[in-house]
Write a protein that holds these residues in place. Sequence first.
Motif, mmCIF file in Angstrom:
data_model
loop_
_atom_site.group_PDB
_atom_site.id
_atom_site.type_symbol
_atom_site.label_atom_id
_atom_site.label_comp_id
_atom_site.label_asym_id
_atom_site.label_seq_id
_atom_site.Cartn_x
_atom_site.Cartn_y
_atom_site.Cartn_z
ATOM 1 N N GLU A 189 0.823 -1.219 0.000
ATOM 2 C CA GLU A 189 0.000 0.000 0.000
ATOM 3 C C GLU A 189 0.853 1.264 0.000
ATOM 4 O OE1 GLU A 189 -2.677 1.005 3.287
ATOM 5 O OE2 GLU A 189 -4.078 1.685 1.739
ATOM 6 N N THR A 190 0.498 2.163 -0.884
ATOM 7 C CA THR A 190 1.206 3.438 -0.972
ATOM 8 C C THR A 190 0.341 4.423 -1.728
ATOM 9 O OG1 THR A 190 3.305 4.484 -1.594
ATOM 10 C CG2 THR A 190 2.387 2.889 -3.151
ATOM 11 N N TRP A 191 0.656 5.696 -1.615
ATOM 12 C CA TRP A 191 -0.011 6.675 -2.461
ATOM 13 C C TRP A 191 0.872 7.906 -2.591
ATOM 14 C CZ3 TRP A 191 -1.987 5.150 2.305
ATOM 15 C CH2 TRP A 191 -2.124 6.105 3.310
ATOM 16 N N ASN B 278 16.989 -5.915 -1.329
ATOM 17 C CA ASN B 278 16.478 -6.418 -0.063
ATOM 18 C C ASN B 278 17.136 -5.653 1.079
ATOM 19 O OD1 ASN B 278 15.612 -7.865 2.147
ATOM 20 N ND2 ASN B 278 15.982 -9.878 1.204
ATOM 21 N N LEU B 279 16.330 -5.033 1.908
ATOM 22 C CA LEU B 279 16.875 -4.224 3.001
ATOM 23 C C LEU B 279 17.592 -5.064 4.047
ATOM 24 C CD1 LEU B 279 13.915 -1.706 3.394
ATOM 25 C CD2 LEU B 279 16.229 -1.179 2.607
ATOM 26 N N LEU B 280 17.392 -6.368 4.020
ATOM 27 C CA LEU B 280 18.120 -7.239 4.952
ATOM 28 C C LEU B 280 19.572 -7.426 4.521
ATOM 29 C CD1 LEU B 280 15.641 -10.180 5.755
ATOM 30 C CD2 LEU B 280 16.236 -8.238 7.207
ATOM 31 N N THR C 188 14.158 1.677 -4.342
ATOM 32 C CA THR C 188 14.307 0.220 -4.350
ATOM 33 C C THR C 188 13.185 -0.454 -3.586
ATOM 34 O OG1 THR C 188 15.626 0.172 -2.309
ATOM 35 C CG2 THR C 188 16.825 0.430 -4.391
ATOM 36 N N ASP C 189 12.943 -1.697 -3.964
ATOM 37 C CA ASP C 189 11.975 -2.518 -3.248
ATOM 38 C C ASP C 189 12.375 -3.974 -3.422
ATOM 39 O OD1 ASP C 189 8.932 -1.837 -2.078
ATOM 40 O OD2 ASP C 189 9.217 -3.937 -2.671
ATOM 41 N N LEU C 190 11.925 -4.791 -2.498
ATOM 42 C CA LEU C 190 12.189 -6.229 -2.600
ATOM 43 C C LEU C 190 11.340 -6.853 -3.699
ATOM 44 C CD1 LEU C 190 13.479 -8.801 -1.490
ATOM 45 C CD2 LEU C 190 11.735 -8.826 0.294
ATOM 46 N N ARG D 215 2.392 11.530 -2.257
ATOM 47 C CA ARG D 215 2.478 12.546 -1.197
ATOM 48 C C ARG D 215 1.824 12.077 0.114
ATOM 49 N NH1 ARG D 215 3.588 17.658 -2.088
ATOM 50 N NH2 ARG D 215 1.794 18.492 -0.995
ATOM 51 N N ARG D 216 2.044 10.810 0.446
ATOM 52 C CA ARG D 216 1.515 10.244 1.686
ATOM 53 C C ARG D 216 2.122 10.990 2.870
ATOM 54 N NH1 ARG D 216 2.053 3.777 2.715
ATOM 55 N NH2 ARG D 216 0.834 3.625 4.627
ATOM 56 N N ASP D 217 1.360 11.358 3.855
ATOM 57 C CA ASP D 217 1.785 12.253 4.965
ATOM 58 C C ASP D 217 2.304 13.555 4.357
ATOM 59 O OD1 ASP D 217 1.525 9.877 6.458
ATOM 60 O OD2 ASP D 217 3.684 9.561 6.520
ATOM 61 N N ALA E 222 13.709 3.828 0.100
ATOM 62 C CA ALA E 222 13.941 2.415 0.425
ATOM 63 C C ALA E 222 12.615 1.760 0.799
ATOM 64 C CB ALA E 222 14.940 2.307 1.574
ATOM 65 N N GLY E 223 12.195 0.785 0.002
ATOM 66 C CA GLY E 223 10.867 0.197 0.203
ATOM 67 C C GLY E 223 9.853 1.081 -0.520
ATOM 68 N N CYS E 224 10.079 1.272 -1.834
ATOM 69 C CA CYS E 224 9.339 2.300 -2.583
ATOM 70 C C CYS E 224 8.019 1.786 -3.135
ATOM 71 C CB CYS E 224 10.182 2.823 -3.730
ATOM 72 S SG CYS E 224 10.517 1.558 -4.992
ATOM 73 N N ARG F 286 9.761 4.464 4.706
ATOM 74 C CA ARG F 286 8.485 4.786 5.340
ATOM 75 C C ARG F 286 7.493 3.636 5.221
ATOM 76 N NH1 ARG F 286 6.382 8.621 2.067
ATOM 77 N NH2 ARG F 286 5.170 9.702 3.654
ATOM 78 N N ASN F 287 6.885 3.322 6.358
ATOM 79 C CA ASN F 287 5.856 2.284 6.397
ATOM 80 C C ASN F 287 6.381 0.936 5.920
ATOM 81 O OD1 ASN F 287 3.769 4.316 7.136
ATOM 82 N ND2 ASN F 287 4.300 5.104 5.115
ATOM 83 N N VAL F 288 7.642 0.711 6.147
ATOM 84 C CA VAL F 288 8.270 -0.580 5.871
ATOM 85 C C VAL F 288 8.542 -1.287 7.196
ATOM 86 C CG1 VAL F 288 10.263 -1.743 4.859
ATOM 87 C CG2 VAL F 288 9.359 0.328 3.781
HETATM 88 C C1 LIG Z 1 3.596 -0.391 2.814
HETATM 89 S S1 LIG Z 1 4.743 -0.222 1.492
HETATM 90 C C2 LIG Z 1 5.301 1.437 1.748
HETATM 91 C C3 LIG Z 1 5.623 2.149 0.460
HETATM 92 C C4 LIG Z 1 6.073 3.596 0.633
HETATM 93 N N1 LIG Z 1 7.371 3.680 1.283
HETATM 94 C C5 LIG Z 1 5.057 4.405 1.391
HETATM 95 O O1 LIG Z 1 5.308 4.758 2.544
HETATM 96 O O2 LIG Z 1 3.985 4.695 0.868
HETATM 97 C C6 LIG Z 1 6.095 -1.239 2.078
HETATM 98 C C7 LIG Z 1 7.047 -1.720 0.992
HETATM 99 O O3 LIG Z 1 8.225 -2.282 1.607
HETATM 100 C C8 LIG Z 1 8.662 -3.370 0.840
HETATM 101 N N2 LIG Z 1 9.489 -4.267 1.655
HETATM 102 C C9 LIG Z 1 9.104 -5.074 2.657
HETATM 103 N N3 LIG Z 1 10.138 -5.779 3.138
HETATM 104 C C10 LIG Z 1 11.233 -5.376 2.421
HETATM 105 C C11 LIG Z 1 12.616 -5.735 2.448
HETATM 106 N N4 LIG Z 1 13.098 -6.649 3.293
HETATM 107 N N5 LIG Z 1 13.447 -5.131 1.570
HETATM 108 C C12 LIG Z 1 12.983 -4.197 0.708
HETATM 109 N N6 LIG Z 1 11.699 -3.822 0.633
HETATM 110 C C13 LIG Z 1 10.826 -4.407 1.485
HETATM 111 C C14 LIG Z 1 7.368 -4.004 0.358
HETATM 112 O O4 LIG Z 1 7.583 -4.767 -0.811
HETATM 113 C C15 LIG Z 1 6.451 -2.792 0.115
HETATM 114 O O5 LIG Z 1 6.494 -2.403 -1.227
#
Ligand SMILES: C[S@@+](CC[C@H](N)C(=O)[O-])C[C@H]1O[C@@H](n2cnc3c(N)ncnc32)[C@H](O)[C@@H]1O
Lengths: 271, 140
Positions: free
Chosen positions: A72-74, A190-192, A134-136, A76-78, A107-109, A207-209
């Motif tokens: 979930e994302t949109w 992967n953020l790990l 980036t995103d996983l 200009r969130r917040d 990160a986690g886009c 954000r929100n990751v």
């Molecule tokens: C809820 S969305 C948030 C998107 C945006 N940052 C926002 O705030 O609107 C979380 C994102 O984090 C990614 N994510 C989750 N675990 C991850 C990881 N280990 N490495 C990279 N991305 C990850 C998910 O695939 C998802 O697209």
Amino acid sequence: MTQDDFDRLQGLLASRAGFRLGRDRIHLAEHRLAPVARREGFDSVDAMLQTLWVKPVASLGWAVIEAMLNPETWFRRDRAVFDTFAGELLPAISRVRPGGRVQVWSAGCSTGQEAYSLAMGALSAGVTADIVATDLSQRAIDKARSGLFSAFEIQRGLSARTMLDWFEPAEDAWSAVPRLKDAVRFARHNLLDAPTDGARFDVILCRNVLADVDPAQRGQIVDHLERRLMDDGVLILGAEERIEGDTMAFRAVGGRKGLYVKAPSALSRAA
Amino acid sequence: MGGEAARRFLPLGDVSLVEVRTCLIVDDSRIIRKVARRIVEGLGFEVDEAADGVEALTHCGGLMPDVILLDWNMPVMDGMGFLKRLREQPGGDRPKVLFCTIETAPERIAEALGAGADDYVMKPFDGEILQSKLSEVGAV
Ligand SMILES: C[S@@+](CC[C@H](N)C(=O)[O-])C[C@H]1O[C@@H](n2cnc3c(N)ncnc32)[C@H](O)[C@@H]1O
């Protein structure tokens, strides 16, 4: 899906993505995995999972993991944070960087709304920013890179004026104009995974990751972000997210929801 | 009823004593008015309805709403006609006007914004879109 399948799925998500899949999510899992099973040519979710447990092929494993992440994302969130970014952070950082270039990482886009919101801010402010997102999830990255958004997606967070300025109609979707598309570089990450090169950023948004990350693995992710952030850089979390319990390396910026800077003890550790 | 449910069904809670935000929905389709009403009430607005521009003008002559959701094509007086007259009225510059129509051509959207609409919503829309649009114009 049996309870045993679900437990294994939980384990897979936790170990590979750091993702905490709630115990009450078994129906969600079935719902989300059904299209994956179909796409991958299995008769059922159960059949797909049995194959995966016996022969853990990476591509199938990642397809399953991706489907369970929360996308979930949109735009200009917040909202406030994007005004802070474009109006305050970018000009201030740009002034003290060679050639005025600012390095930004989303990160986690997810599907790119956050990164494009940053790019619109930077282009409007006339600041040169290199934006990496980036995103996983490979599927999320592919969609983000396409720059295509449905009428629902484009309207969630963007005013019509901003939409007209930066997007043009394409069939029944809206497409980012080339100038906007070219302003963001998307990649799977992967953020790990620990940093393997020296790339550093002035502003990192994550954000929100972390909200969905297993508490045991949050510290590791925050540590990786810290190593990627310039000493005078800024980390931006979701407006309601806090990391005080996960790390000593950052301290919150007063009066600015979600903004963190490095704590004095964390400075120049790597230098 | 638990606290969460109570908050959802009584969205105004105790703030209603302080300030009631009002929204006028102008659309010739009863169904669209009904759908929009449900969404906007969920955001804490008190809602009135009008079926065309003339009805809407009459309403605004009595009570200027905080927000107006405005259809474009309507009998008697269309959205554009209403908007021009509204903005000429005393206090008519105050309501935030969101055009809500099925027109998706950029030229039409630009035309509506040029005529003084605060924002523009392409139908169909949902609660998330409307909420983000309203917060973008500063109405919630
Ligand atoms: C809820 S969305 C948030 C998107 C945006 N940052 C926002 O705030 O609107 C979380 C994102 O984090 C990614 N994510 C989750 N675990 C991850 C990881 N280990 N490495 C990279 N991305 C990850 C998910 O695939 C998802 O697209």
